[in-house]
Write a protein that holds these residues in place. Structure first.
Motif, PDB file in Angstrom:
ATOM      1  N   CYS A 178      14.103  45.375  36.906  1.00 15.51           N
ATOM      2  CA  CYS A 178      13.321  44.147  37.120  1.00 15.51           C
ATOM      3  C   CYS A 178      11.927  44.539  37.585  1.00 15.51           C
ATOM      4  CB  CYS A 178      14.005  43.263  38.173  1.00 15.51           C
ATOM      5  SG  CYS A 178      14.188  44.051  39.789  1.00 15.51           S
ATOM      6  N   ARG A 179      11.087  43.569  37.812  1.00 14.57           N
ATOM      7  CA  ARG A 179       9.779  43.857  38.404  1.00 14.57           C
ATOM      8  C   ARG A 179       9.993  44.284  39.851  1.00 14.57           C
ATOM      9  NH1 ARG A 179       5.286  42.941  35.632  1.00 14.57           N
ATOM     10  NH2 ARG A 179       4.099  43.015  37.577  1.00 14.57           N
ATOM     11  N   ALA A 180       9.093  45.126  40.356  1.00 13.42           N
ATOM     12  CA  ALA A 180       9.260  45.696  41.701  1.00 13.42           C
ATOM     13  C   ALA A 180       9.347  44.631  42.776  1.00 13.42           C
ATOM     14  CB  ALA A 180       8.119  46.670  41.988  1.00 13.42           C
ATOM     15  N   GLU A 181       8.592  43.528  42.624  1.00 14.64           N
ATOM     16  CA  GLU A 181       8.595  42.495  43.668  1.00 14.64           C
ATOM     17  C   GLU A 181       9.918  41.741  43.743  1.00 14.64           C
ATOM     18  OE1 GLU A 181       6.117  40.736  40.149  1.00 14.64           O
ATOM     19  OE2 GLU A 181       6.446  42.687  41.140  1.00 14.64           O
ATOM     20  N   HIS A 182      10.737  41.846  42.715  1.00 15.84           N
ATOM     21  CA  HIS A 182      12.045  41.186  42.716  1.00 15.84           C
ATOM     22  C   HIS A 182      13.169  42.128  43.138  1.00 15.84           C
ATOM     23  CE1 HIS A 182      10.121  38.435  39.482  1.00 15.84           C
ATOM     24  NE2 HIS A 182      10.035  37.862  40.678  1.00 15.84           N
ATOM     25  N   SER A 183      12.831  43.356  43.442  1.00 15.73           N
ATOM     26  CA  SER A 183      13.854  44.345  43.763  1.00 15.73           C
ATOM     27  C   SER A 183      14.432  44.121  45.156  1.00 15.73           C
ATOM     28  CB  SER A 183      13.267  45.759  43.671  1.00 15.73           C
ATOM     29  OG  SER A 183      14.251  46.720  43.995  1.00 15.73           O
ATOM     30  N   SER A 184      15.679  44.543  45.331  1.00 10.22           N
ATOM     31  CA  SER A 184      16.366  44.449  46.615  1.00 10.22           C
ATOM     32  C   SER A 184      17.431  45.528  46.666  1.00 10.22           C
ATOM     33  CB  SER A 184      17.013  43.071  46.776  1.00 10.22           C
ATOM     34  OG  SER A 184      17.969  43.084  47.818  1.00 10.22           O
ATOM     35  N   PRO A 185      17.683  46.106  47.858  1.00 10.59           N
ATOM     36  CA  PRO A 185      18.786  47.078  47.972  1.00 10.59           C
ATOM     37  C   PRO A 185      20.125  46.511  47.526  1.00 10.59           C
ATOM     38  CG  PRO A 185      17.410  47.127  49.934  1.00 10.59           C
ATOM     39  CD  PRO A 185      16.953  45.954  49.118  1.00 10.59           C
ATOM     40  N   LEU A 186      20.231  45.158  47.552  1.00 13.68           N
ATOM     41  CA  LEU A 186      21.465  44.522  47.124  1.00 13.68           C
ATOM     42  C   LEU A 186      21.775  44.812  45.661  1.00 13.68           C
ATOM     43  CD1 LEU A 186      23.778  42.568  47.813  1.00 13.68           C
ATOM     44  CD2 LEU A 186      22.268  40.686  47.173  1.00 13.68           C
ATOM     45  N   LEU A 187      20.733  45.021  44.840  1.00 14.21           N
ATOM     46  CA  LEU A 187      20.955  45.299  43.426  1.00 14.21           C
ATOM     47  C   LEU A 187      21.809  46.545  43.215  1.00 14.21           C
ATOM     48  CD1 LEU A 187      17.529  44.529  41.677  1.00 14.21           C
ATOM     49  CD2 LEU A 187      19.642  43.201  41.576  1.00 14.21           C
ATOM     50  N   LEU A 188      21.521  47.584  43.988  1.00 11.07           N
ATOM     51  CA  LEU A 188      22.280  48.827  43.835  1.00 11.07           C
ATOM     52  C   LEU A 188      23.747  48.599  44.196  1.00 11.07           C
ATOM     53  CD1 LEU A 188      22.017  51.781  43.035  1.00 11.07           C
ATOM     54  CD2 LEU A 188      21.641  52.342  45.434  1.00 11.07           C
ATOM     55  N   SER A 189      23.991  47.771  45.223  1.00 13.90           N
ATOM     56  CA  SER A 189      25.369  47.468  45.607  1.00 13.90           C
ATOM     57  C   SER A 189      26.084  46.695  44.503  1.00 13.90           C
ATOM     58  CB  SER A 189      25.376  46.652  46.907  1.00 13.90           C
ATOM     59  OG  SER A 189      26.689  46.290  47.259  1.00 13.90           O
TER      60      SER A 189
END
Length: 577
Positions: A178-189
């Motif tokens: 995704c775009r960097a501003e939409h990133s979250s550590p939750l995505l990796l989980s």
């Protein structure tokens, strides 16, 4: 916001210094990012451009894709509120599936060559959530300026390896970008949980036969330092010792021979000459599940002595071109029997090339080349009296002896032997018990392997058959067409292959024959025998996929099927393209 900006400045400065001074220390940069940057630099990755390659020949309907697709769609639903791409790659970082939550993020991904068929290996595009996962062997979350290539620094990606649950081998990578501003550590989980569900699906997809074969293979391999091979109907397992022992051509020949042997008894102890001239010994046992043979596990040993039968060469008959050990053994046995004038019984499946073997071997022998075939309907009359008793005697082949009336066959065999004819006969495999009384007339027998046990010969067979079907024409198969033929099981053997090529030539009389020119049935590898109604449905699905350019949504609409039903039917029929 200030922390994010400071972080970006740190990463940008460190990367610029690394480009000028490759040995510089990189304080404050995550170790996995710094290591990836250094690998990217050492491999000559251009930080100013995305230079990945498109691969047109990927298997986008593999077992991995089949097991992963429902999980991917579920993950896309979970993150539907964010513009993301959910991607599955193979173990070489090549994109197999991409599902977008918005059309805008899909257009961005296309602009970055982050699309199905493209490779995203670290050596081509630098640090990223696919290639770096494979390099590291574990999860990676790459955000913004942690990417090595500038064009990717506005984006973030979270990638996790997908492993075979039994072998532990990495089969591919699941990634969310995704775009960097939409990133979250939750995505990796979320990606990690989804990868776990794919692995569970892979475990459930392994049927009882595969599991039993794998269990015996692991037991034999654990207690032996030698080369070990396991071959099932759809599975091949080899250890490193075998892979380093044999060259690729010999390895294919050993696998083909194992499939040929596995239905011929519970124990195997066979010596075979491989295409390279190497002679090996295979010792092992079959695996049975529910009364049927699931496969064979064998230890392979190279023998130092070179012992073999010289095989005469013929000009270029299609079915005489073969390197598989079972085919060469059949050829050598036929040479030995016909050279001695001994009656020969040729056993094999219909269409496997039994009569062609006899004709080609006889033509290769001194004074041979005249073959007379006699079928069940030709037995009436005194044809035996017309056989010359001096000079070059013809080889009389009793075609499909298992279909003859026993009394008639016995009379014909007696007449032929009385006339001094050279005698051979073909029977199906296994030979019917009703033939027991007739078999006493034959002193030798050979078994012709089915085409599915001669995969290493397929390319040569195709070349020879095309030369026969289209003499003088410039006709050849594309790599994709040959792969399609290799995936099909060929229950009708060489005869069916010839028919498929003949049909393809009617669609493409000259030039390169592609997979789309082959009959619909070639693009199916079902796990069980199909009913006539199934064959019609399968061919309709293949036709719809071809007409839609392999667009499954359009094909489902044209067929009046739900997309989920179409995916299930594709898996059920083993449709490969």
């Amino acid at each position: 916001m200030g922390d994010a900006l400071a972080r970006r400045r740190l990463l940008t400065s460190a990367r610029a210094e690394l480009l000028d001074h490759p040995d510089v220390a990189l304080p404050g940069i995550p170790r996995h990012v710094a290591a990836s940057w250094r690998r990217s630099l050492a491999r000559g990755v251009d930080p100013g451009v995305i230079a990945n390659r498109f691969h047109p020949d990927l298997d986008v309907e593999s077992r991995l894709v089949r097991c992963a697709r429902p999980v991917i769609e579920q993950l896309a639903d979970q993150v539907a509120a964010i513009p993301v791409c959910v991607v599955l790659t193979d173990d070489r970082a090549r994109l197999l599936v991409r599902v977008d939550t918005t059309t805008a993020i899909g257009r961005i991904a296309d602009g970055n060559n982050f699309a199905e068929g493209f490779g995203y290996e670290e050596g081509a595009v630098g640090t990223n959530g696919v290639g770096t996962v494979l390099e590291r062997g574990g999860p990676v979350h790459v955000v913004g300026a942690e990417h090595f290539v500038e064009q990717l620094q506005d984006y973030a990606c979270a990638g996790v390896p997908v492993r075979d649950p039994l072998t532990g081998r990495i089969e591919g990578v699941l990634d969310v970008s995704c775009r960097a501003e939409h990133s979250s550590p939750l995505l990796l989980s979320l990606v990690g949980s989804a990868a776990g569900r794919i692995q569970e699906a892979l475990l459930r997809d392994r049927d009882g036969e595969q599991q039993a074969l794998f269990d015996l293979y692991t037991r034999v391999e654990a207690r032996s330092s030698r080369a070990v091979l396991a071959v099932g109907r759809r599975t091949v397992l080899t250890n490193t010792a075998l892979q380093t022992l044999l060259d690729p051509g010999d390895l294919v020949a050993v696998q083909d021979h194992a499939r040929f042997l596995m239905l011929r008894g519970p124990a195997v102890d066979d010596r075979l000459d491989l295409p390279s001239g190497t002679r090996v010994r295979m010792r092992g046992s079959t695996v049975e599940v529910g009364g049927s043979v699931a496969g064979l596990v064998a230890v392979v040993t190279v023998l130092r002595e070179a012992v073999g039968v010289a095989v005469p060469r013929t000009p270029s008959p299609a079915e005489a071109i073969g390197t598989s050990s079972a085919w060469r053994a059949a050829w050598a046995g036929a040479v030995e029997a016909l050279s001695a004038g001994a009656p020969l019984l040729v056993v094999g499946e219909p269409g496997s090339g039994r009569r062609r073997l006899l004709a080609d071997v006889d033509r290769a022998l001194p004074g041979g080349g005249r073959v007379v075939e006699v079928g069940p309907a030709d037995a009436a009359g005194g044809f035996a009296e017309g056989i010359p008793r001096s000079g070059a005697l013809p080889l009389v082949v009793l075609r499909d002896l298992d279909r003859w009336d026993t009394a008639v066959a016995a009379g014909v065999i007696g007449a032929l032997r009385g006339a001094g004819a050279r005698l051979a006969a073909t029977v199906c495999e296994p030979a019917p018990g009703a033939l027991a009384g007739l078999l006493t007339a034959f002193g030798h027998s050979v078994t012709v392997p089915p085409l599915r046990n001669r995969s290493g010969d397929l390319a040569r067979l195709v070349t020879g058959l095309l030369a026969e079907l289209a003499p003088g024409r410039d006709v050849r198969l594309s790599a994709a067409a040959l792969r399609t033929l290799a995936r099909y099981g060929w229950p009708g053997n060489v005869r069916e292959l010839r028919g498929a090529l003949d049909a393809a030539l009617r669609r493409r009389p000259v030039g390169v024959v592609d997979a789309a020119d082959l009959p619909e049935f070639c693009q199916s590898a079902p796990r069980s025998t199909l009913r006539p109604v199934d064959l019609v449905e399968r061919d309709a699905i293949v036709h719809a996929l071809r007409e839609s350019g392999n667009n499954r949504v359009a094909a489902a609409a044209a067929l009046g099927l739900a997309r989920s039903t179409l995916y299930r039917k594709i898996a059920q029929y083993g449709i490969t393209g």
